[in-house]
Design an enzyme around this catalytic site. Structure first.
Site, PDB file in Angstrom:
ATOM      1  N   SER A  61       1.004  -0.805   0.422  1.00  0.00           N
ATOM      2  CA  SER A  61       0.152  -0.186   0.260  1.00  0.00           C
ATOM      3  C   SER A  61       0.550   1.083  -0.173  1.00  0.00           C
ATOM      4  CB  SER A  61      -1.109   0.145   0.993  1.00  0.00           C
ATOM      5  OG  SER A  61      -0.232  -0.098   2.559  1.00  0.00           O
ATOM      6  N   HIS A 101      -0.934   5.823   6.454  1.00  0.00           N
ATOM      7  CA  HIS A 101      -0.038   5.851   5.048  1.00  0.00           C
ATOM      8  C   HIS A 101       0.035   7.803   4.788  1.00  0.00           C
ATOM      9  CE1 HIS A 101      -2.227   1.905   5.231  1.00  0.00           C
ATOM     10  NE2 HIS A 101      -1.208   1.483   3.682  1.00  0.00           N
TER      11      HIS A 101
END
Length: 257
Positions: free
Chosen positions: A35, A238
């Site tokens: 990711s 993230h």
């Protein structure tokens, strides 16, 4: 890291390359990984792999116009996914390959979830469990993955990007205690050092992004990573758009060789 649909997902990796502008048109570039390579955390995610053109790989391709670009990174990927799904999908003859991988193998998403919902001591214990995996099991996983990449692209420059330290630890106000933030950052440090060791043993280039992200962790005044996000949950911990553009992309550019 496996996408944790309840609260949080994270993963920690990315890769880099920068070629001279006049040579880029002859480069076949492939972006592999999890990711942190697919662009989770940035706007524009789509498909089951949650790929975004705001990730560093597509940004590099847009700026350098390579002869071809394959965007194979996938949110939630572990080393086995890269080896059995992404690498076989690569076209022959890649000149540049970038990758972040290893964070999901080490269980960072459930570790962060534990730290969000449990005590400082439970957080530290979960981080230590991940460190044990990184020391004893992850090296073989990384070696097998890197060998598969080399077999598929024997002439490629392979750039292995690491993961940033997620948290700023100077701010007294944060969604996690200072002790938890320090534990998680130390887990990321141990992970990065192992990835660096195995990448260099494979003859690959390791690009450490921790310096680029210094001062921009979660709870800093100018974070380049998302904190806990409920909608969409996968964005939690993230990089945001600034993290990909100002953190990962320069790390990729600086590893061109």
């Amino acid at each position: 890291m496996r996408i944790v649909s309840v609260l949080v997902t994270t993963s920690v990796l990315s890769l880099a390359l920068a070629a001279p502008a006049q040579a880029a048109s002859s480069i076949d570039y492939v972006a592999l990984g999890d990711s942190y390579s697919s662009g989770v955390g940035a706007p524009g995610q789509s498909g089951t792999c949650l790929r975004s053109n705001n990730s560093y790989g597509p940004r590099w391709a847009a700026a350098n116009s390579p002869a071809s670009f394959q965007f194979l990174a996938c949110g939630g990927a572990v080393t086995d996914d890269v080896r059995t799904k992404q690498v076989p999908a690569m076209r022959d003859g890649a000149d540049l390959v970038s990758i972040t991988i290893g964070g999901n193998d080490a269980g960072f998403a459930p570790t962060v979830l534990t730290c969000l919902t449990s005590s400082d001591s439970a957080c530290a214990a979960k981080v230590n469990q991940g460190k044990t995996y990184v020391a004893n099991t992850l090296p073989g996983k990384l070696d097998a993955t890197y060998a598969a990449i080399r077999a598929k692209a024997p002439g490629a420059r392979v750039v292995v990007l690491g993961y940033p330290l997620i948290f700023d630890t100077s701010s007294p106000i944060c969604e996690m205690s200072t002790a938890k933030r320090r534990s998680l950052n130390d887990g990321a440090r141990v992970l990065d050092e192992m990835i660096k060791q195995r990448a260099e043993a494979a003859g690959f280039v390791f690009s450490d992004v921790r310096d680029e992200f210094t001062g921009h962790g979660v709870c800093s005044s100018r974070p380049w990573l998302n904190g806990l996000t409920i909608v969409p949950p996968q964005n939690s911990y993230h990089p945001n758009s600034s993290g990909y553009a100002s953190g990962y992309l320069p790390a990729l550019n600086g590893s061109a060789g």
